[in-house]
Design an enzyme around this catalytic site. Structure first.
Site, PDB file in Angstrom:
ATOM      1  N   LYS A 206     -68.884  -4.236  58.810  1.00  0.00           N
ATOM      2  CA  LYS A 206     -68.223  -3.037  58.289  1.00  0.00           C
ATOM      3  C   LYS A 206     -67.701  -3.325  56.870  1.00  0.00           C
ATOM      4  O   LYS A 206     -67.840  -4.429  56.365  1.00  0.00           O
ATOM      5  CB  LYS A 206     -67.108  -2.592  59.243  1.00  0.00           C
ATOM      6  CG  LYS A 206     -67.663  -2.097  60.596  1.00  0.00           C
ATOM      7  CD  LYS A 206     -68.183  -0.662  60.540  1.00  0.00           C
ATOM      8  CE  LYS A 206     -69.150  -0.254  61.637  1.00  0.00           C
ATOM      9  NZ  LYS A 206     -68.702  -0.216  63.002  1.00  0.00           N
TER      10      LYS A 206
HETATM   11  C1  LIG Z   1     -68.795   0.208  64.471  1.00  0.00           C
HETATM   12  C2  LIG Z   1     -68.396   1.535  64.979  1.00  0.00           C
HETATM   13  C3  LIG Z   1     -67.424   1.690  65.982  1.00  0.00           C
HETATM   14  C4  LIG Z   1     -66.875   0.542  66.768  1.00  0.00           C
HETATM   15  O1  LIG Z   1     -66.239  -0.412  66.018  1.00  0.00           O
HETATM   16  P1  LIG Z   1     -65.823  -1.793  66.735  1.00  0.00           P
HETATM   17  O2  LIG Z   1     -64.791  -2.338  65.798  1.00  0.00           O
HETATM   18  O3  LIG Z   1     -67.062  -2.626  66.808  1.00  0.00           O
HETATM   19  O4  LIG Z   1     -65.282  -1.457  68.054  1.00  0.00           O
HETATM   20  C5  LIG Z   1     -67.008   2.955  66.327  1.00  0.00           C
HETATM   21  N1  LIG Z   1     -67.547   4.037  65.744  1.00  0.00           N
HETATM   22  C6  LIG Z   1     -68.493   3.947  64.794  1.00  0.00           C
HETATM   23  C7  LIG Z   1     -69.022   5.206  64.160  1.00  0.00           C
HETATM   24  C8  LIG Z   1     -68.978   2.692  64.400  1.00  0.00           C
HETATM   25  O5  LIG Z   1     -69.957   2.606  63.493  1.00  0.00           O
END
Ligand SMILES: *Cc1c(COP(=O)(O)O)cnc(C)c1O
Length: 404
Positions: A206
């Site tokens: 991310k």
């Molecule tokens: C990555 C993601 C999540 C989940 O994030 P985590 O930190 O891995 O739990 C939720 N929603 C979207 C749209 C994502 O891309």
């Protein structure tokens, strides 16, 4: 022509500051939630200009806690975009509620509020009887700011007010991101709107990372307090501070909570990622600007939107292939990209086209735009410190594979 090379979809970039801070945590002997988590939360609220932030061990955890604090009950209906990651809808199921899958807009890929309107009517009329009982209490929605291009907050607010529902932002892609209603209006950072909470992700790929991690922000003190308690077994407030050495030994369990707290090891990374978040974003803007310019004249695919009303986080760069123009299908094209060393991803197969949701009764025709856009989607590599050579190679490869 750039000579053949391998371009990853994402490359994590940690500085010496992150490494030193983690080392300091390891030497300190205090590994779990403590002073660094508090510092990370404080820095986060300061950066967004918001009141409350609770650090947890994933965005999924943040979303689950937000729904719990919003009072979601078994049998409730929650509007969720079909064009999203598994997490956005699964948390609704955790609480025994029903995700009502909403179609996306074909250009932004964000949730289509006109379809949300239709879905409410469809539930009421019994047209979705096979998935959602007509008398279902529809209480909230979870918009996702896909790729970091925020939804129109005024439109979400108006929709929520009109239907008497709350909303929680899945902001997994949207740090940092902002939106304004007109090119000379004031910016609103993601999380500052009228949502009950915004949930950010610090998963490894991310926009900023803590390895695994998430952050819930809210303007509501009581909401933040509930989330904090439920993130650590439902232990009473002063039990939480026992983790940093100041609390009471005689804690009280006030609800059956969860185990979602962030560690100081993760926060040590986050503190320094946060300091560089805008620098990293601007570097992704450089990548996006290059792609947008070099692909401008290609009619083989459509590009993601950008405009004066958005501060785009550019977590992703999703293109949409024009299947009647491009010489190959998406599946063939991505194979050829891979053969040429260019990594890619696809965000996403829509939820209503996954077996779990199909088995519940969702059909392709329930979300026609997402169904039609799915075979067109490819996410190109975009990340902090992607080199000019890598960008050029991705562009040359894609252009040569899609020219007629
Ligand atoms: C990555 C993601 C999540 C989940 O994030 P985590 O930190 O891995 O739990 C939720 N929603 C979207 C749209 C994502 O891309």
């Amino acid at each position: 022509m750039t000579s053949r090379m391998d371009v990853p979809f994402f490359r994590v970039c940690l500085g010496e500051d992150e490494i030193k801070e983690v080392t300091d945590v390891l030497r300190s002997g205090w590994l779990t939630t403590g002073a660094r988590v508090r510092r990370f939360e404080e820095q986060f609220t300061r950066m967004l200009g918001l009141d409350h932030a609770v650090a947890v061990n994933s965005c999924t955890a943040a979303l689950h806690l937000a729904l719990e604090a919003a009072g979601v009950q078994p049998g409730d209906g929650i509007l969720v975009p079909t064009h999203t990651f598994a997490a956005t809808a699964e948390v609704v199921r955790y609480l025994g509620a029903y995700p009502i899958l909403v179609d996306c807009c074909s250009d932004t890929l964000n949730m289509d509020l006109a379809d949300a309107e239709r879905k409410i009517a469809d539930v009421r009329s019994g047209r979705l009887d096979h998935v959602i009982p007509p008398q279902t209490r529809i209480t909230g929605m979870i918009p996702v700011h896909v790729a970091g291009y925020m939804m129109d907050l005024d439109a979400i607010n108006a929709f929520a007010a009109q239907h008497g529902i709350w909303f929680i932002e899945d902001a997994a892609h949207a740090f940092p991101a902002a939106w304004r209603s007109s090119p000379d209006g004031p910016w609103q950072v993601c999380g500052s709107g009228n949502s009950k909470a915004a949930c950010f992700s610090f998963y490894a790929n991310k926009t900023i990372t803590t390895g695994e991690g998430g952050m819930l922000v809210t303007q509501d003190e009581d909401f933040a307090a509930r989330v904090r308690v439920m993130s650590l077994h439902g232990l009473s407030k002063d039990a939480w501070s026992r983790y940093s050495g100041g609390g009471s030994w005689d804690y009280r369990i006030i609800a059956p909570g969860f185990k979602y707290n962030m560690t100081d090891i993760a926060a040590a990374i986050g503190i320094h990622q946060l300091e560089r978040a805008e620098v990293m974003r601007l570097d992704r803007v450089r990548c996006a600007t290059y792609y947008r310019q070099v692909f401008m004249d290609s009619d083989a695919f459509d590009l993601p939107l950008d405009d004066a009303c958005h501060t785009h986080a550019w977590h992703l760069f999703p293109i949409r292939l024009n299947l009647n123009v491009a010489p190959f299908s998406r599946d063939v094209l991505v194979e050829k990209m891979k053969e040429n060393g260019v990594s890619f991803s696809v965000h996403w197969r829509p939820l209503h086209m996954h077996p779990y949701y199909q088995n519940i009764g969702w059909r392709s025709e329930d979300c026609p735009t997402a169904t039609a856009v799915w075979p067109r989607l490819i996410s190109l590599p975009i990340f902090y410190k992607m080199t000019d050579t890598e960008l050029e190679y991705v562009a040359e490869t894609l252009l040569s594979l899609t020219k007629r």
